[in-house]
Design a protein around this motif. Structure first.
Motif, PDB file in Angstrom:
ATOM      1  N   THR A 167      66.450   2.300  57.015  1.00 59.85           N
ATOM      2  CA  THR A 167      65.615   1.438  56.081  1.00 59.85           C
ATOM      3  C   THR A 167      65.526   2.317  54.905  1.00 59.85           C
ATOM      4  O   THR A 167      65.147   1.879  53.762  1.00 59.85           O
ATOM      5  N   LEU A 168      66.025   3.485  54.763  1.00 58.09           N
ATOM      6  CA  LEU A 168      66.182   4.405  53.655  1.00 58.09           C
ATOM      7  C   LEU A 168      66.978   4.052  52.677  1.00 58.09           C
ATOM      8  O   LEU A 168      67.998   3.605  52.739  1.00 58.09           O
ATOM      9  N   ASN A 169      66.398   4.342  51.451  1.00 60.26           N
ATOM     10  CA  ASN A 169      67.467   3.936  50.008  1.00 60.26           C
ATOM     11  C   ASN A 169      68.061   5.113  49.633  1.00 60.26           C
ATOM     12  O   ASN A 169      67.439   5.796  48.988  1.00 60.26           O
ATOM     13  N   MET A 170      69.427   5.132  50.088  1.00 57.26           N
ATOM     14  CA  MET A 170      69.834   6.551  50.003  1.00 57.26           C
ATOM     15  C   MET A 170      70.477   6.752  48.495  1.00 57.26           C
ATOM     16  O   MET A 170      70.753   7.922  48.193  1.00 57.26           O
ATOM     17  N   ASP A 171      70.077   5.827  47.481  1.00 58.17           N
ATOM     18  CA  ASP A 171      70.354   6.339  46.304  1.00 58.17           C
ATOM     19  C   ASP A 171      68.969   7.213  45.548  1.00 58.17           C
ATOM     20  O   ASP A 171      69.299   7.896  44.601  1.00 58.17           O
ATOM     21  N   LEU A 172      67.991   7.461  46.497  1.00 58.53           N
ATOM     22  CA  LEU A 172      67.013   8.222  45.943  1.00 58.53           C
ATOM     23  C   LEU A 172      67.154   9.310  46.805  1.00 58.53           C
ATOM     24  O   LEU A 172      67.479   9.518  47.892  1.00 58.53           O
ATOM     25  N   LYS A 173      67.033  10.562  45.800  1.00 57.92           N
ATOM     26  CA  LYS A 173      66.956  11.899  46.408  1.00 57.92           C
ATOM     27  C   LYS A 173      65.943  12.148  47.490  1.00 57.92           C
ATOM     28  O   LYS A 173      66.390  12.734  48.439  1.00 57.92           O
ATOM     29  N   VAL A 174      64.775  11.569  47.495  1.00 60.65           N
ATOM     30  CA  VAL A 174      63.698  11.673  48.325  1.00 60.65           C
ATOM     31  C   VAL A 174      64.187  11.029  49.646  1.00 60.65           C
ATOM     32  O   VAL A 174      63.794  11.609  50.781  1.00 60.65           O
ATOM     33  N   SER A 175      64.883  10.034  49.715  1.00 61.18           N
ATOM     34  CA  SER A 175      65.487   9.513  50.863  1.00 61.18           C
ATOM     35  C   SER A 175      66.496  10.138  51.641  1.00 61.18           C
ATOM     36  O   SER A 175      66.563  10.554  52.540  1.00 61.18           O
ATOM     37  N   GLN A 176      67.558  10.966  50.679  1.00 70.16           N
ATOM     38  CA  GLN A 176      68.342  11.904  51.366  1.00 70.16           C
ATOM     39  C   GLN A 176      67.734  12.882  52.006  1.00 70.16           C
ATOM     40  O   GLN A 176      68.134  13.552  53.147  1.00 70.16           O
ATOM     41  N   ASN A 177      66.291  13.481  51.460  1.00 66.85           N
ATOM     42  CA  ASN A 177      65.732  14.771  52.147  1.00 66.85           C
ATOM     43  C   ASN A 177      65.036  14.021  53.422  1.00 66.85           C
ATOM     44  O   ASN A 177      64.963  14.698  54.548  1.00 66.85           O
ATOM     45  N   MET A 178      64.488  12.682  53.468  1.00 68.89           N
ATOM     46  CA  MET A 178      63.915  12.301  54.719  1.00 68.89           C
ATOM     47  C   MET A 178      64.912  11.975  55.562  1.00 68.89           C
ATOM     48  O   MET A 178      64.817  11.990  56.803  1.00 68.89           O
TER      49      MET A 178
END
Length: 134
Positions: A67-78
């Motif tokens: 469900t992460l939006n991989m366009d966001l840096k925070v999502s990449q970290n999560m």
């Protein structure tokens, strides 16, 4: 004639009417529930229950990952953190290690508590007329 289970009806309604933010919170809570069940199963040496509970916790972590939006840096970290949690759950299952489960439980609890704060802040903004959507 089907007998309605009021608890099941409530549970279904709470999921179907929850916001995406509330659904994420439910996933975190479910993951914590299964981690605790796995710890109890380890203590009682119930291998089947341990495995089942850890697999359920892994499924929830995997759902959080997709469900992460991989366009966001925070999502990449999560994503990296969720991947770590998933690998540690596998390790805990293979080695029947409650210490690993406690480590993972601490991380998931921190994510859940932070997410709960985000939801509360969002609600305050909405009630103050500032918009916001989680």
């Amino acid at each position: 004639m089907a007998i309605n289970n009021p608890y099941q009806t409530y549970q279904n309604n709470s999921v179907s009417t929850a916001s995406p933010g509330e659904l994420t919170l439910m996933l975190y809570n479910g993951c914590l529930k299964f981690i605790n069940q796995a710890k109890q199963a380890m203590v009682s040496k119930n291998i089947e229950a341990r495995n089942t509970s850890i697999l359920k916790a892994q499924k929830i972590v995997q759902e959080l990952m997709v469900t992460l939006n991989m366009d966001l840096k925070v999502s990449q970290n999560m994503m990296a953190l969720y991947d770590y949690i998933n690998r540690r759950l596998i390790e805990a299952n293979v080695n029947s290690d409650t210490a690993i489960l406690e480590e993972v439980e601490g991380m998931v609890t921190e994510f859940r508590d932070t997410w709960k704060q985000v939801i509360q802040m969002n609600r305050q903004q909405v009630h103050a007329g500032q918009g916001g959507q989680v």
